[in-house]
Design an enzyme around this catalytic site. Structure first.
Site, short mmCIF file in Angstrom:
data_model
loop_
_atom_site.label_atom_id
_atom_site.label_comp_id
_atom_site.label_asym_id
_atom_site.label_seq_id
_atom_site.Cartn_x
_atom_site.Cartn_y
_atom_site.Cartn_z
CE LYS A 273 66.85 -71.75 86.88
NZ LYS A 273 67.75 -70.60 86.57
CG ASP A 278 64.90 -66.49 89.56
OD1 ASP A 278 64.81 -66.38 90.79
OD2 ASP A 278 65.97 -66.45 88.93
CE LYS A 285 66.00 -63.27 88.45
NZ LYS A 285 67.41 -63.49 88.11
CG ASP A 296 64.90 -69.03 85.72
OD1 ASP A 296 65.76 -69.22 84.84
OD2 ASP A 296 65.18 -68.90 86.91
CG ASP A 355 68.96 -64.13 91.10
OD1 ASP A 355 68.00 -64.85 90.76
OD2 ASP A 355 69.41 -63.22 90.38
CD GLU A 357 66.99 -69.44 90.72
OE1 GLU A 357 66.66 -69.71 89.56
OE2 GLU A 357 67.73 -68.45 91.00
NE ARG A 359 74.52 -71.50 90.66
CZ ARG A 359 75.45 -70.61 90.30
NH1 ARG A 359 76.63 -70.60 90.90
NH2 ARG A 359 75.20 -69.73 89.35
#
Length: 511
Positions: A273, A278, A285, A296, A355, A357, A359
C-alpha cells in the site's frame, strides 16, 4: 551509513573513540558478557562491581558510560544491557544482540570509530550485531538546516552518525562471517532507504516522485520496472487505484518491480500500500490524525526495499513487487461516499467511507499480482487503526487464506525480530460488507475492523494462491522516543520479514 569491519584485534590496544561491551542481568547483579574479558581485566576484574555502583543491572536497553582505565587506548567504555544472562552452554538471542548494538550505535552519534565487543558465537550473531549497528545509527536529517553532509560531516550544529564500527571477534577471513556481514549491510541499507521514504514530507514524495525513485533503483540493480500512469490505469480498468487518487492533483501510479533469477523455481509476489498522503478524502480525518499520514506508504516502501534486497543478495527466487501509489485528498473530483468503483478484477465496490482507501488500491494490485500465478502473495499495509487497538504500536497482525502459510509467515517475522501475531478471518464478518448496490462494500462491521479489511482483500486474491496480509499500522511509524535499533519516525517495519520470506522461498523451506 556506518562502515562495518570484522576484526580480530584485542580491545585494549585498539584506537577508537569508545569500546562497547555487553552486560547481562545475572541472579546477583550485572555480569560482564563474553568477549569483554580483556576490558574487564583492565578494571582489575571489578568492572561488574563498578557498573553496579553506577546503577547498571544489565537490563535490556540499559546503557552506561564510564571512563577507561589506563590499560585501554579508547577513552570511553559503553556498557549496554543484554537482558537476562542465558543458561549455561546457551547464547544470547539474536534480537538481544541486535537491540544492544542499536542502543550503543545511537548513543555514539558523532563518534568516528567504535569497537563493539559483544558476544559473537557464530555467523548469526555477527549478522545480528551488524544489523543492530546499522539500523541503530540511522538518522533522518535531510531537511535540517545544519544537517551533516558528505563534504562536511559535522556541518553546523549537526552530528553525523557513528562513522565506523569494528566488530571484534568477527573473523574477516571466515566465509560465513563475511556472508553474514554482507547480508546485514544489504538489508539494512535498503531498510534505511525505506525509512527515508517514509520520513519524506508528502510535498516531495507524491506517487510520481515515488515511481521515479523506484525506476532509478531498478536501473542501478538490474531490475525491471514498469510504471502505469493515469492513462494506463484508465485503459486497464484499475478503478480502485484511480478512485482513491481522483481527488488529488498528483495522479496515482501502479509500479511493478521485478527481480528474476535464472535458477529460480518459485515466484513470490509482494504487494504494498503506497498512499503517499492520506487525508481521509471526503471522509476527512479528524484533527490530530493527519500529521503523520505521510507514513501511509510504508507498505510500498517495505516491498520496494525487499525486492531490491533480494536482488542484492542474489536470491534464487523470482520476486515481484507491486506498489499501489496514490494520494488520498478531498476535492471536487474526489470519490464520494456512496460512489461505486469497478475494480480491475471486474468486481464492483460501493465506497461507504473514503478513509478506507488502502484496501481499494491493494485490491487492484492483488488482482494484478494474481494474474501472474505466483506461488504466494504477501501484501503489506498500514491498513487499520483497529489493528493498533488490538495489538498496540509494536506488533503487526498477520491474516491469511491458509493457516499453514500464516504460521510460516509468523515464524519468519519472529525469527528476524519483528513482533507479529496471527489473526483470524472470521467468516461471519463477511456479511457486513454486503451491498444492495454493488458486489461488495468497502466497510463492514465496526468491531473487528482489521479482520474485516483482511476479508475484503481476500476477495481479490486469485484462486489457489497462498496469500498473507500484514497490517503494519502500529509498528510502521514510531511517534515516541527511539528504542533498541528503532528510531523515531519511519521504522521500515516488515522489510526483514519479507526478505526472510524470499530466502525461505528460494530454499524451498516456506510452507
Amino acid at each position: 551509513m556506518t562502515a562495518l569491519t570484522l576484526s580480530t584485534s584485542a580491545a585494549p590496544g585498539l584506537r577508537a573513540d569508545a569500546i562497547v561491551i555487553g552486560v547481562a542481568k545475572g541472579a546477583k547483579g550485572p555480569v560482564v558478557a563474553p568477549g569483554a574479558e580483556s576490558v574487564d581485566k583492565a578494571y582489575d576484574g571489578k568492572l561488574a562491581g563498578v557498573l553496579e555502583t553506577l546503577g547498571a543491572s544489565g537490563a535490556e536497553g540499559e546503557l552506561t558510560k564510564l571512563p577507561s582505565p589506563a590499560g585501554l587506548k579508547a577513552p570511553l567504555v559503553v556498557a549496554v544491557g543484554l537482558g537476562a544472562e542465558p543458561e549455561k552452554d546457551s547464547s544470547f538471542a539474536a534480537e538481544a544482540l541486535r537491540k544492544a548494538a542499536g542502543v550503543a550505535a545511537r548513543a555514539l552519534t558523532g563518534a568516528k570509530k567504535a569497537a563493539f565487543v559483544l558476544p559473537l558465537g557464530d555467523a548469526a550473531d555477527v549478522g545480528a550485531v551488524a544489523e543492530g549497528v546499522l539500523l541503530g545509527a540511522y538518522s533522518f536529517t535531510a531537511y535540517k538546516e545544519n544537517a551533516p553532509s558528505k563534504n562536511a560531516p559535522k556541518a553546523g550544529n549537526g552530528k553525523a552518525p557513528l562513522a565506523e564500527a569494528a566488530l571484534l571477534g568477527g573473523k574477516p577471513r571466515d566465509a560465513a562471517h563475511k556472508a553474514a556481514l554482507a547480508r546485514a549491510v544489504a538489508v539494512s541499507e535498503e531498510l534505511n532507504r525505506a525509512r527515508d521514504l517514509i520520513n519524506m514530507p508528502p510535498n516531495d514524495l507524491n506517487p510520481e516522485a515515488f515511481a521515479a525513485i523506484v525506476q532509478a533503483a531498478g536501473k542501478e540493480h538490474g531490475l525491471k520496472v514498469q510504471v502505469l500512469d493515469v492513462k494506463a490505469l484508465e485503459k486497464g480498468g484499475y478503478g480502485g487505484i484511480l478512485g482513491v487518487g481522483a481527488g488529488s492533483t498528483s495522479g496515482p501510479r501502479l509500479v511493478k518491480l521485478s527481480y528474476t533469477s535464472s535458477k529460480a523455481k518459485k515466484h513470490l509476489a509482494l504487494v504494498g500500500k503506497g498512499i503517499t498522503y492520506d487525508s481521509g478524502g471526503i471522509s476527512l480525518k479528524p484533527a490530530g490524525h493527519n500529521e503523520t499520514m505521510k507514513c501511509d506508504m510504508s507498505g510500498a516502501a517495505a516491498v520496494f526495499a525487499a525486492v531490491v534486497s533480494a536482488a542484492r543478495l542474489g536470491l534464487e527466487v523470482n520476486v515481484t513487487g507491486w506498489l499501489a501509489l496514490a494520494e488520498n485528498m478531498p476535492s471536487g473530483s474526489a470519490t464520494r461516499p456512496g460512489d461505486v468503483l469497478r475494480m480491475y478484477s471486474g468486481k464492483t465496490v460501493e465506497v461507504l467511507n473514503t478513509d478506507a482507501e488502502g484496501r481499494l488500491v491493494l485490491a487492484d494490485a492483488l488482482w494484478a499480482a494474481s494474474a501472474e500465478k505466483p506461488d504466494a502473495i504477501v501484501d503489506v499495509a498500514t491498513l487499520t487503526g483497529a489493528m493498533m487497538l488490538a495489538l498496540g504500536s509494536r506488533t503487526f497482525g498477520i491474516m491469511a487464506n491458509d493457516d499453514a502459510f500464516r504460521t510460516a509467515v509468523h515464524e519468519a517475522a519472529e525469527e528476524v525480530g519483528e513482533p507479529a501475531w496471527p489473526m483470524p478471518l472470521p467468516e461471519h464478518l463477511r456479511k457486513g460488507m454486503d451491498s444492495a448496490t454493488a458486489d461488495i462494500a468497502n466497510m463492514g462491521e465496526r468491531m473487528g475492523g482489521g479482520l474485516v479489511a483482511g476479508l475484503f482483500l481476500r476477495e481479490f486474491v486469485g484462486e489457489g494462491i497462498a496469500w498473507a496480509h500484514l497490517d503494519i499500522a502500529g509498528p510502521a511509524f514510531n511517534d515516541g522516543g527511539p528504542f533498541g535499533y528503532t528510531p523515531k519516525g519511519g521504522t521500515g517495519s516488515a522489510v526483514r520479514t519479507l526478505v526472510r520470506l524470499a530466502e525461505l522461498t528460494a530454499s524451498g523451506d516456506l510452507g
